[in-house]
Design a protein around this motif. Structure first.
Motif, PDB file in Angstrom:
ATOM      1  N   THR A 261     -62.847 -38.942  28.962  1.00  0.00           N
ATOM      2  CA  THR A 261     -62.192 -39.316  30.079  1.00  0.00           C
ATOM      3  C   THR A 261     -61.434 -38.758  31.214  1.00  0.00           C
TER       4      THR A 261
ATOM      5  N   ASP B  86     -57.279 -41.886  26.079  1.00  0.00           N
ATOM      6  CA  ASP B  86     -58.306 -42.079  27.025  1.00  0.00           C
ATOM      7  C   ASP B  86     -57.493 -42.837  28.371  1.00  0.00           C
TER       8      ASP B  86
ATOM      9  N   SER C 103     -65.920 -47.557  25.901  1.00  0.00           N
ATOM     10  CA  SER C 103     -65.605 -47.523  24.506  1.00  0.00           C
ATOM     11  C   SER C 103     -66.430 -48.419  23.674  1.00  0.00           C
TER      12      SER C 103
ATOM     13  N   HIS D 229     -64.719 -42.605  32.770  1.00  0.00           N
ATOM     14  CA  HIS D 229     -65.192 -41.751  31.481  1.00  0.00           C
ATOM     15  C   HIS D 229     -66.198 -40.912  32.264  1.00  0.00           C
TER      16      HIS D 229
ATOM     17  N   HIS E  45     -57.662 -42.018  32.237  1.00  0.00           N
ATOM     18  CA  HIS E  45     -57.621 -42.661  33.119  1.00  0.00           C
ATOM     19  C   HIS E  45     -56.512 -42.715  34.205  1.00  0.00           C
TER      20      HIS E  45
ATOM     21  N   HIS F 251     -66.124 -40.716  23.977  1.00  0.00           N
ATOM     22  CA  HIS F 251     -66.557 -40.230  25.300  1.00  0.00           C
ATOM     23  C   HIS F 251     -65.173 -39.386  25.895  1.00  0.00           C
TER      24      HIS F 251
HETATM   25 ZN   LIG Z   1     -61.591 -45.716  28.634  1.00  0.00          ZN
END
Ligand SMILES: [Zn+2]
Length: 613
Positions: A548, A503, A331, A572, A507, A546
């Motif tokens: 993830t 995100d 990030s 990511h 994860h 991005h």
């Molecule tokens: Zn991340």
């Protein structure tokens, strides 16, 4: 015809309604041709298979396990491969008769009676496993392959049951000795395990399964496809044992089967259609869904029954997110690229790849007399927000980032960070009371611009995951910031709004978190585009830094909004992310381009505004 079609349709509807609620029950796993595995028995056992298939020959008064007679090896006796492991497990207190194992004992020799006589002899040597008159056996045998005549079934021990066929007829007594009913899947379908079964095959299968269940017997098919789609379908159809050569994969699949599926209770109505016309760009609102790839966007769209504010735009593009030193960005580099127009190294905040500080959109818009604001569900020192005001060689240099902040051009900050500042500085939040910055805790309802005061609103960490950043506040944070920045302001503003925890959903491989964060973000997007529509000179960009998790959506239900999310990784990925643009200058954002072009396009629109005015 009507009955046949409605049967499978009804089944699909019922299944998807039930799934995702508490009724989910994992199927039993049948280890097909178990003796061919690298480690017979144990591999199936540790992966939770409750049924194990053993092909057996009798040869010189010994039971051998092999697929073909000429493949018999002296060491591979039934006792060695399938009884000794039980003795060892029992010695460690591992086996219990609460969940007895099932051995599908497939007799390959013509002499089935001799084979069964020998089996009883072997089992008699291990009463601790196979029980006796009072004690039940820890293993039930289902005899298949060359079976004796059904009328002889009653002559065998209690733990020896037989494999029936759905269309064989049994007397009530014979039926008592039938422990399983199996059939060749190929009699019912040519399906290869990809996509879906055709309705006709589905109906035939539903029919045979229900016939067997009426007899109160479990059912298994052999010669089945062995894929995620097929495991899923067999389970949905109520097949009692999922037949597989890969017990580990089936076990992992069903382990996640419930948590990977999600129905959102927080769906929202999308009351918006794009019909306004826009003048020159005055305000720019850049909204970043951290980790929001196309799968995350689709998950939210499908969970919200096919509508999002983000689906109401007319300009879409894709942003490539590769960093200077890494195919897959973090990030820090992703945020820096959009904030400064420089492709930089992972972990760098507001520096180019050689480490030189860069001006961000906050600085550049400030130079043009515009106001600048930051809204995030992350911390003040989070990588994405700090890329817009910080200059540090590591995103974790939090003290340095705070110092950058108090010397920055940010006019308003709304996000988290109270706890972080308290952990970093003896004087806690007072550490940022400099250069006009003024910490405000929680309350951001009535912010009014005041000469020389730059509010830093620090919202307490109140989300359900304890990670900070309540997604439900997203909308209020964004609308408050717009109202504040737009007040008595003829020069326009630049606002970055980050939804930080899509995100985290990636994860954490949590479909629920991805969807809930995305829907909350979309509600904020809705307020922002409604402002832009009324205001007439505002550009709104919604994108991501991005993707993830390498998320994919193998299954779902369009009607009730159930989405199944699967993840390829906990990190990511390098896949392109969507760019959605609305309002003034929005048509500049179509196409596929590197993330820095978002900066370049915004800057050129802001420059042309200045030149033309
Ligand atoms: Zn991340």
């Amino acid at each position: 015809m009507f009955n046949k079609i409605s049967l499978s349709t009804l089944f699909i509807l019922c299944f998807f309604t039930v799934f995702g609620q508490e009724t989910f029950k994992k199927p039993q796993i049948h280890s097909h041709n178990d003796y061919l595995k690298y480690v017979p028995f144990y591999e199936a056992y540790i992966n939770g298979a409750s049924s194990i298939e053993i092909d057996v020959f009798i040869h010189k008064d010994e039971l051998y396990v092999a697929h073909d007679f000429d493949k018999i090896k002296k060491v591979n006796t039934f006792e060695e491969l399938y009884v000794k492991p039980l003795v060892s497990l029992l010695g460690r207190g591992e086996l219990s008769n609460e969940n007895p194992l099932q051995y599908l004992f497939d007799i390959k020799s013509d002499d089935s009676i001799g084979c069964l006589k020998k089996l009883e002899e072997v089992c008699a040597k291990y009463p601790q496993i196979f029980g006796g008159v009072i004690k039940p056996s820890l293993v039930n045998f289902i005899i298949t392959g060359n079976r004796p005549e059904p009328k002889a079934y009653k002559n065998y021990s209690k733990f020896i049951l037989f494999d029936g066929r759905p269309y064989e007829v049994y007397t009530e007594k014979e039926l008592e000795k039938i422990g399983l009913i199996s059939d060749n899947f190929r009699k019912y379908s040519r399906w290869n395990g990809k996509g879906r079964l055709i309705d006709k095959d589905m109906d035939t299968l539903i029919h045979v399964i229900s016939k067997v269940h009426t007899l109160k017997k479990p059912i298994r098919f052999w010669a089945t496809p062995d894929s995620k789609s097929s495991w899923e379908v067999f389970h949905q159809l109520g097949v009692d044992f999922v037949n597989t050569d890969n017990t580990k994969a089936v076990s992992a699949y069903f382990e996640n089967a419930q948590t990977s599926r999600y129905f959102s209770p927080n769906g929202h109505t999308v009351d918006f259609s794009e019909n306004a016309t826009f003048g020159k760009v005055k305000n720019v609102i850049l909204m970043i869904g951290d980790g929001m790839g196309l799968a995350q966007l689709s998950a939210g769209l499908l969970a919200n029954k096919g509508e999002l504010y983000m689906s109401k735009f007319s300009n879409y593009g894709f942003s490539m997110t590769q960093a200077a030193d890494d195919f897959t960005t973090d990030s820090a580099a992703g945020g820096t690229a959009m904030a400064t127009g420089s492709i930089t190294k992972n972990r760098y905040i507001g520096l180019d790849a050689s480490g030189n500080p860069l001006k961000s959109l906050v600085d550049l818009s400030s130079e043009k007399g515009m106001k600048a604001g930051i809204v995030t569900t992350d911390n003040l020192v989070g990588a994405t927000p700090s890329a817009f005001y910080g200059h540090q060689a590591d995103r974790d240099m939090s003290e340095g980032i705070v110092n950058d902040f108090i010397h920055s051009n940010v006019d308003l900050f709304i996000g988290n960070g109270k706890e972080k500042l308290e952990a970093l500085f003896d004087n806690g939040i007072q550490a940022i009371r400099k250069n006009g910055y003024s910490p405000v805790i929680d309350s951001f309802e009535n912010l009014r611009p005041q000469e020389g005061v730059k509010p830093v609103v620090l919202v307490s960490n109140t989300d359900a995951n304890g990670e900070g950043g309540n997604p439900l506040m997203m909308k209020k944070m964004a609308t408050t910031a717009i109202k504040y920045l737009n007040q008595n302001n003829d020069n326009g503003f630049f606002l970055m709004v980050e939804s930080a925890k899509i995100d985290s959903g990636g994860h954490n491989n949590s479909t629920e978190q991805v969807i809930e964060e995305l829907l909350a973000f979309d509600k904020a997007v809705g307020e922002v585009i409604k402002f832009a529509e009324k205001e007439g000179h505002t550009l709104v960009i919604v994108t991501a830094d991005h993707e993830t998790g390498g998320m994919s959506l193998p299954q779902g239900n369009k009607i009730n909004g159930m989405v199944q999310g699967m993840f390829h990784s906990h990190d990511h990925t390098g896949i392109a992310v969507p760019v959605m643009a609305y309002g003034a200058g929005a048509n500049e954002f179509s196409g596929i381009y590197q993330n820095i072009e978002i900066f370049n396009k915004i800057l050129s629109l802001l420059n042309s505004k200045i030149e033309k005015e």
